[in-house]
Write a protein that holds these residues in place. Structure first.
Motif, PDB file in Angstrom:
ATOM      1  N   GLU A   1       2.931  -5.882   3.985  1.00 49.04           N
ATOM      2  CA  GLU A   1       2.520  -7.077   4.829  1.00 49.04           C
ATOM      3  C   GLU A   1       2.823  -8.329   4.037  1.00 49.04           C
ATOM      4  OE1 GLU A   1      -1.443  -7.020   5.966  1.00 49.04           O
ATOM      5  OE2 GLU A   1      -1.553  -5.088   6.988  1.00 49.04           O
TER       6      GLU A   1
ATOM      7  N   ILE B   1       5.013  -7.102   9.295  1.00 49.33           N
ATOM      8  CA  ILE B   1       4.477  -5.805   8.926  1.00 49.33           C
ATOM      9  C   ILE B   1       5.440  -4.806   8.948  1.00 49.33           C
ATOM     10  CG2 ILE B   1       2.647  -4.289   9.663  1.00 49.33           C
ATOM     11  CD1 ILE B   1       1.255  -6.575  10.984  1.00 49.33           C
ATOM     12  N   CYS B   2       5.441  -4.036   7.877  1.00 51.54           N
ATOM     13  CA  CYS B   2       6.503  -3.051   7.636  1.00 51.54           C
ATOM     14  C   CYS B   2       5.864  -1.612   7.336  1.00 51.54           C
ATOM     15  CB  CYS B   2       7.571  -3.527   6.570  1.00 51.54           C
ATOM     16  SG  CYS B   2       9.098  -2.507   6.579  1.00 51.54           S
ATOM     17  N   ASP B   3       6.322  -0.677   8.074  1.00 43.96           N
ATOM     18  CA  ASP B   3       5.641   0.512   7.742  1.00 43.96           C
ATOM     19  C   ASP B   3       6.448   1.708   8.164  1.00 43.96           C
ATOM     20  OD1 ASP B   3       3.941   2.992   7.662  1.00 43.96           O
ATOM     21  OD2 ASP B   3       2.380   2.369   8.529  1.00 43.96           O
TER      22      ASP B   3
ATOM     23  N   LEU C   1       3.155   0.896   3.207  1.00 46.54           N
ATOM     24  CA  LEU C   1       2.857  -0.339   4.013  1.00 46.54           C
ATOM     25  C   LEU C   1       3.161  -1.863   3.301  1.00 46.54           C
ATOM     26  CD1 LEU C   1       1.640  -1.565   6.727  1.00 46.54           C
ATOM     27  CD2 LEU C   1      -0.604  -1.525   5.588  1.00 46.54           C
TER      28      LEU C   1
ATOM     29  N   ARG D   1       4.985   5.089   9.185  1.00 48.34           N
ATOM     30  CA  ARG D   1       4.173   5.297  10.360  1.00 48.34           C
ATOM     31  C   ARG D   1       4.635   4.737  11.681  1.00 48.34           C
ATOM     32  NH1 ARG D   1       2.406   8.420   7.369  1.00 48.34           N
ATOM     33  NH2 ARG D   1       0.293   9.188   7.026  1.00 48.34           N
TER      34      ARG D   1
ATOM     35  N   LYS E   1       0.837  -1.164   0.154  1.00 54.19           N
ATOM     36  CA  LYS E   1       0.155  -0.028   0.011  1.00 54.19           C
ATOM     37  C   LYS E   1       0.969   1.275  -0.022  1.00 54.19           C
ATOM     38  CE  LYS E   1      -3.456   2.485   2.970  1.00 54.19           C
ATOM     39  NZ  LYS E   1      -4.139   2.261   4.030  1.00 54.19           N
ATOM     40  N   GLU E   2       0.538   1.949  -0.909  1.00 56.27           N
ATOM     41  CA  GLU E   2       1.331   3.480  -1.023  1.00 56.27           C
ATOM     42  C   GLU E   2       0.083   4.796  -1.190  1.00 56.27           C
ATOM     43  OE1 GLU E   2       5.004   4.261  -2.589  1.00 56.27           O
ATOM     44  OE2 GLU E   2       5.817   2.616  -2.402  1.00 56.27           O
TER      45      GLU E   2
ATOM     46  N   GLN F   1       2.566   7.635   2.711  1.00 50.05           N
ATOM     47  CA  GLN F   1       2.494   6.254   3.498  1.00 50.05           C
ATOM     48  C   GLN F   1       2.915   5.200   2.687  1.00 50.05           C
ATOM     49  OE1 GLN F   1      -1.216   5.851   5.117  1.00 50.05           O
ATOM     50  NE2 GLN F   1      -0.609   4.049   6.594  1.00 50.05           N
TER      51      GLN F   1
END
Length: 348
Positions: free
Chosen positions: A248, A257-259, A246, A262, A152-153, A244
């Protein structure tokens, strides 16, 4: 110490990251700078203490004695300028995407083979510390067999008009942001995507000073990998609050899980706001997630250092032109799926 001679073409956001990264390397010499945007270029030249003449014609620029050229230009210029650089005998660093589509990308690969020069595909996230740790953790067997994942971006949208124009960009949020997630997921899983499904939409058609949005500002998709894994991606230009990302990864023995944007080392609350938090954040009032050493966190200096080492040693880069072509071919299939409403095979 023999220095690697580098030229930069382009003077926007990405050129700034490349210049910053090169300036960290004592064995690199910036020998030329090319841009048609004189005022913008002069600000960068002043910032990085570049005492040289600005070149506006890239054909004249490529006559300079340079080992490699960083092409930091809009998507529609990647093929034209990249091929000219290769034909002039330069190695080429090309920012993502490799080109607007697979056909253009293939032309670049063919030109590199003919010239016996390397294309270094600039996918900074693969060199980012957090994502390198994800790859290492997978390789060490932490999650077992990967069967599902998510990329996700999102941010509030690019700050240049060309991104919103179909003929210049080739696409919207999918080819701008999704291409990062696809590259990471292909790298993490270590196998190819066989089929895809994708849906796109234009949520905010009027982009004020940037005019009409002709390309998707939202995209969701599913990547079907050859190992059986099903992985989703979510991309948007409609999310305020700053950049942002993310990732998974879900496996039979664990999950990751890597973010990096955030799960930052610090969170700030400010009534009045402060200087800078992260790319695309329009305000720093309220709760914010500042990213320390943003360029390093996102992998730009590490990427450039790797490419320079490959130029010196002749080693194959981690992300070469062939890798960039593979990723844009997956994107091509996703756009085809968005039009057909059906699953589509990826044609490599």
């Amino acid at each position: 110490m023999k220095k690697t001679k580098i030229g930069i073409i382009g003077s926007g956001f990405i050129a700034d990251h490349h210049l910053y990264s090169y300036k960290l390397l004592p064995d690199v010499e910036i020998v030329g700078f090319c841009s048609i945007l004189e005022d913008q270029a002069k600000k960068l030249m002043e910032k990085y203490d570049m005492n040289m003449e600005l070149t506006k014609d890239y054909k004249e620029f490529f006559k300079k004695d340079m080992d490699a050229v960083s092409i930091c230009l809009p998507n529609f210029l990647h093929k034209e300028v990249g091929m000219a650089a290769l034909e002039a005998g330069k190695h080429v660093l090309i920012e993502k995407p490799l080109a607007r589509n697979g056909e253009e990308g293939k032309a670049l690969i063919d030109a590199a083979k003919k010239a016996n020069k390397q294309i270094f595909y600039c996918e900074n996230n693969i060199y980012a510390p957090a994502f390198k740790k994800v790859k290492q953790t997978i390789q060490e067997g932490a999650v077992g067999q990967i069967f599902m994942g998510r990329g996700k971006e999102q941010h509030s949208g690019p700050h240049s008009t060309w991104f919103y124009k179909k003929d210049m960009a080739g696409g919207g949020a999918l080819v701008d942001l999704g291409i990062h997630d696809i590259a990471l997921l292909v790298w993490f899983l270590g196998c190819d995507v066989e089929k895809v499904f994708c849906q796109t939409a234009i949520t905010i058609p009027n982009r004020d000073e940037f005019g009409e949005c002709e390309v998707e500002d939202t995209a969701v998709g599913i990547l079907y990998f050859e190992n059986g894994a099903q992985v989703t991606i979510e991309e948007s230009w409609n999310s305020p609050g700053g950049y942002q990302m993310l990732i998974e990864i879900h496996g039979t023995d664990g999950e990751i899980i890597c973010d990096p944007t955030r799960m930052t080392p610090m969170i700030v609350y400010s009534e009045k706001g402060y200087g800078y938090a992260v790319e695309k954040a329009s305000s720093t009032a309220g709760w914010t997630y500042p990213v320390p050493e943003e360029a390093w966190t996102f992998g730009y200096p590490q990427e450039i250092a790797h490419f320079v080492n490959c130029i010196k040693t002749g080693k194959k880069p981690l992300t070469d032109g062939e890798f960039g072509l593979k990723i844009v071919q997956i994107v091509d299939a996703m756009y085809k799926s968005a039009e057909s409403g059906c699953l589509e095979e990826v044609n490599y």
